[in-house]
Design a protein around this motif. Structure first.
Motif, PDB file in Angstrom:
ATOM      1  N   UNK A 130      25.126  61.392  14.868  1.00 54.31           N
ATOM      2  CA  UNK A 130      23.802  61.650  14.083  1.00 54.31           C
ATOM      3  C   UNK A 130      24.391  61.536  12.665  1.00 54.31           C
ATOM      4  N   UNK A 131      25.485  62.060  12.181  1.00 49.03           N
ATOM      5  CA  UNK A 131      25.665  62.131  10.810  1.00 49.03           C
ATOM      6  C   UNK A 131      25.783  60.501  10.302  1.00 49.03           C
ATOM      7  N   UNK A 132      26.658  59.628  11.128  1.00 38.35           N
ATOM      8  CA  UNK A 132      26.500  58.326  11.080  1.00 38.35           C
ATOM      9  C   UNK A 132      25.359  57.628  10.832  1.00 38.35           C
ATOM     10  N   UNK A 133      24.546  57.980  11.883  1.00 31.19           N
ATOM     11  CA  UNK A 133      23.003  57.301  11.753  1.00 31.19           C
ATOM     12  C   UNK A 133      22.349  57.879  10.335  1.00 31.19           C
ATOM     13  N   UNK A 134      22.580  59.257   9.958  1.00 30.54           N
ATOM     14  CA  UNK A 134      21.772  59.627   8.668  1.00 30.54           C
ATOM     15  C   UNK A 134      22.487  58.937   7.454  1.00 30.54           C
ATOM     16  N   UNK A 135      23.712  58.941   7.486  1.00 36.26           N
ATOM     17  CA  UNK A 135      24.454  58.492   6.179  1.00 36.26           C
ATOM     18  C   UNK A 135      24.167  57.073   6.004  1.00 36.26           C
ATOM     19  N   UNK A 136      24.189  56.277   7.158  1.00 36.76           N
ATOM     20  CA  UNK A 136      24.058  54.815   6.780  1.00 36.76           C
ATOM     21  C   UNK A 136      22.651  54.542   6.567  1.00 36.76           C
ATOM     22  N   UNK A 137      21.740  55.083   6.965  1.00 35.30           N
ATOM     23  CA  UNK A 137      20.525  54.810   6.617  1.00 35.30           C
ATOM     24  C   UNK A 137      20.162  55.276   4.920  1.00 35.30           C
ATOM     25  N   UNK A 138      20.762  56.368   4.792  1.00 37.96           N
ATOM     26  CA  UNK A 138      20.454  57.019   3.572  1.00 37.96           C
ATOM     27  C   UNK A 138      21.171  55.940   2.398  1.00 37.96           C
ATOM     28  N   UNK A 139      22.493  55.769   2.854  1.00 38.05           N
ATOM     29  CA  UNK A 139      23.014  54.779   1.876  1.00 38.05           C
ATOM     30  C   UNK A 139      22.284  53.507   1.622  1.00 38.05           C
ATOM     31  N   UNK A 140      21.834  53.023   2.791  1.00 33.49           N
ATOM     32  CA  UNK A 140      21.121  51.703   2.591  1.00 33.49           C
ATOM     33  C   UNK A 140      19.729  51.988   1.893  1.00 33.49           C
ATOM     34  N   UNK A 141      19.194  53.101   1.777  1.00 38.37           N
ATOM     35  CA  UNK A 141      18.024  53.324   1.086  1.00 38.37           C
ATOM     36  C   UNK A 141      18.403  53.433  -0.240  1.00 38.37           C
ATOM     37  N   UNK A 142      19.154  54.414  -0.719  1.00 38.64           N
ATOM     38  CA  UNK A 142      19.505  54.525  -2.258  1.00 38.64           C
ATOM     39  C   UNK A 142      20.383  53.491  -2.702  1.00 38.64           C
ATOM     40  N   UNK A 143      21.284  52.813  -1.857  1.00 42.02           N
ATOM     41  CA  UNK A 143      22.317  52.029  -2.551  1.00 42.02           C
ATOM     42  C   UNK A 143      21.851  50.646  -2.569  1.00 42.02           C
ATOM     43  N   UNK A 144      20.885  50.110  -1.809  1.00 38.49           N
ATOM     44  CA  UNK A 144      20.689  48.701  -1.900  1.00 38.49           C
ATOM     45  C   UNK A 144      19.983  48.063  -3.054  1.00 38.49           C
ATOM     46  N   UNK A 145      20.222  46.779  -3.361  1.00 39.07           N
ATOM     47  CA  UNK A 145      20.208  46.140  -4.608  1.00 39.07           C
ATOM     48  C   UNK A 145      18.559  45.996  -4.914  1.00 39.07           C
ATOM     49  N   UNK A 146      18.283  46.159  -5.906  1.00 40.12           N
ATOM     50  CA  UNK A 146      16.741  46.048  -6.128  1.00 40.12           C
ATOM     51  C   UNK A 146      15.940  44.569  -5.595  1.00 40.12           C
ATOM     52  N   UNK A 147      16.837  43.832  -5.485  1.00 40.71           N
ATOM     53  CA  UNK A 147      16.299  42.543  -5.104  1.00 40.71           C
ATOM     54  C   UNK A 147      15.795  42.358  -3.536  1.00 40.71           C
ATOM     55  N   UNK A 148      16.562  43.295  -2.722  1.00 42.74           N
ATOM     56  CA  UNK A 148      16.356  43.451  -1.351  1.00 42.74           C
ATOM     57  C   UNK A 148      14.832  44.663  -1.070  1.00 42.74           C
ATOM     58  N   UNK A 149      14.453  45.124  -2.331  1.00 44.31           N
ATOM     59  CA  UNK A 149      13.354  46.261  -2.087  1.00 44.31           C
ATOM     60  C   UNK A 149      12.189  45.377  -1.882  1.00 44.31           C
ATOM     61  N   UNK A 150      11.450  46.022  -0.857  1.00 49.63           N
ATOM     62  CA  UNK A 150      10.086  45.788  -0.592  1.00 49.63           C
ATOM     63  C   UNK A 150       9.423  46.796  -0.100  1.00 49.63           C
ATOM     64  N   UNK A 151       8.064  47.119  -0.427  1.00 46.55           N
ATOM     65  CA  UNK A 151       7.352  48.137   0.079  1.00 46.55           C
ATOM     66  C   UNK A 151       7.428  48.364   1.432  1.00 46.55           C
ATOM     67  N   UNK A 152       7.559  47.490   2.113  1.00 47.14           N
ATOM     68  CA  UNK A 152       7.396  47.569   4.007  1.00 47.14           C
ATOM     69  C   UNK A 152       8.795  48.094   4.191  1.00 47.14           C
ATOM     70  N   UNK A 153       9.836  47.318   3.702  1.00 44.69           N
ATOM     71  CA  UNK A 153      11.344  47.792   4.174  1.00 44.69           C
ATOM     72  C   UNK A 153      11.610  49.321   3.607  1.00 44.69           C
ATOM     73  N   UNK A 154      11.125  49.590   2.425  1.00 48.01           N
ATOM     74  CA  UNK A 154      11.373  50.912   1.832  1.00 48.01           C
ATOM     75  C   UNK A 154      10.678  51.820   2.786  1.00 48.01           C
ATOM     76  N   UNK A 155       9.650  51.481   3.131  1.00 49.71           N
ATOM     77  CA  UNK A 155       8.942  52.444   4.238  1.00 49.71           C
ATOM     78  C   UNK A 155       9.438  52.632   5.514  1.00 49.71           C
ATOM     79  N   UNK A 156      10.107  51.581   6.129  1.00 48.67           N
ATOM     80  CA  UNK A 156      10.612  51.578   7.274  1.00 48.67           C
ATOM     81  C   UNK A 156      11.757  52.454   7.034  1.00 48.67           C
ATOM     82  N   UNK A 157      12.918  52.196   6.133  1.00 51.94           N
ATOM     83  CA  UNK A 157      13.988  52.551   5.992  1.00 51.94           C
ATOM     84  C   UNK A 157      13.741  54.431   5.546  1.00 51.94           C
TER      85      UNK A 157
END
Length: 196
Positions: A130-157
């Motif tokens: 559970x900790x790994x799932x939460x940490x990996x998704x939060x890190x992806x949500x907050x640390x992904x480069x802006x070039x990867x950002x899209x409204x749909x992806x942000x919503x799913x994450x």
């Protein structure tokens, strides 16, 4: 949870003394108080940020990175400072969890009994999952480069890290229950018979 597992596995004879009601209340109060303070700081700060691109957030809840995208001044730098403070706090907790589990795994691997090792691992692995799932998704949500950002992806994450870990947590912990395992085994057998 990591501290509880550490005490249960590495110092089992001291468990009742170290994990008494008072210790549990203190840890819960510290977690709630720090979470409340952190949320209060973010809330007060985001209300002071002037928005020049409207006030529509393309999320199902008002998430800080989405609000910062609407900002039109340097006030967002205070919010970035709070996020950095949160990251340091998170890193402290993360290091504590990692060090606890290093000690736990060292103790478990020294156990002579295969059954004891299995029991210890089955007690720790749901928490780690559970900790790994939460940490990996939060890190992806907050640390992904802006070039990867899209409204749909942000919503799913955002849905994944806010809904999936709390939903999976009771399932993982309840799978240690023998009666539930037996009921699940019977259900799987019954479904297999239907499909034959």
């Amino acid at each position: 949870m990591a501290y509880d597992r550490y005490i249960a596995i590495c110092r089992p004879l001291h468990y009742a003394m170290l994990m008494d009601t008072r210790a549990c209340v203190r840890m819960a109060a510290a977690a709630w108080a720090s979470g409340f303070l952190y949320a209060l700081l973010h809330t007060a700060n985001t209300f002071s940020i002037p928005l020049c691109q409207g006030n529509v957030v393309n999320q199902f809840f008002c998430e800080i990175p989405q609000i910062l995208k609407l900002s039109c001044s340097d006030f967002y730098l205070r919010e970035v400072g709070l996020i950095v403070l949160g990251l340091f706090s998170f890193l402290g907790c993360f290091v504590f969890i990692v060090l606890s589990y290093v000690q736990i795994f060292r103790a478990v691997l020294r156990m002579p009994s295969e059954q004891g090792r299995h029991k210890a691992f089955s007690m720790c692995l749901p928490h780690l999952a559970v900790v790994s799932l939460f940490v990996s998704t939060v890190m992806f949500a907050y640390l992904k480069p802006p070039s990867m950002s899209s409204p749909a992806l942000d919503l799913v994450v955002a849905v994944v890290y806010s809904v999936v870990p709390p939903a999976v947590n009771p399932l993982l912990y309840s799978m240690r229950n023998k009666e539930l395992q037996e009921a699940l085994r019977k259900l799987v057998i019954q479904v297999q018979r239907k499909h034959r």
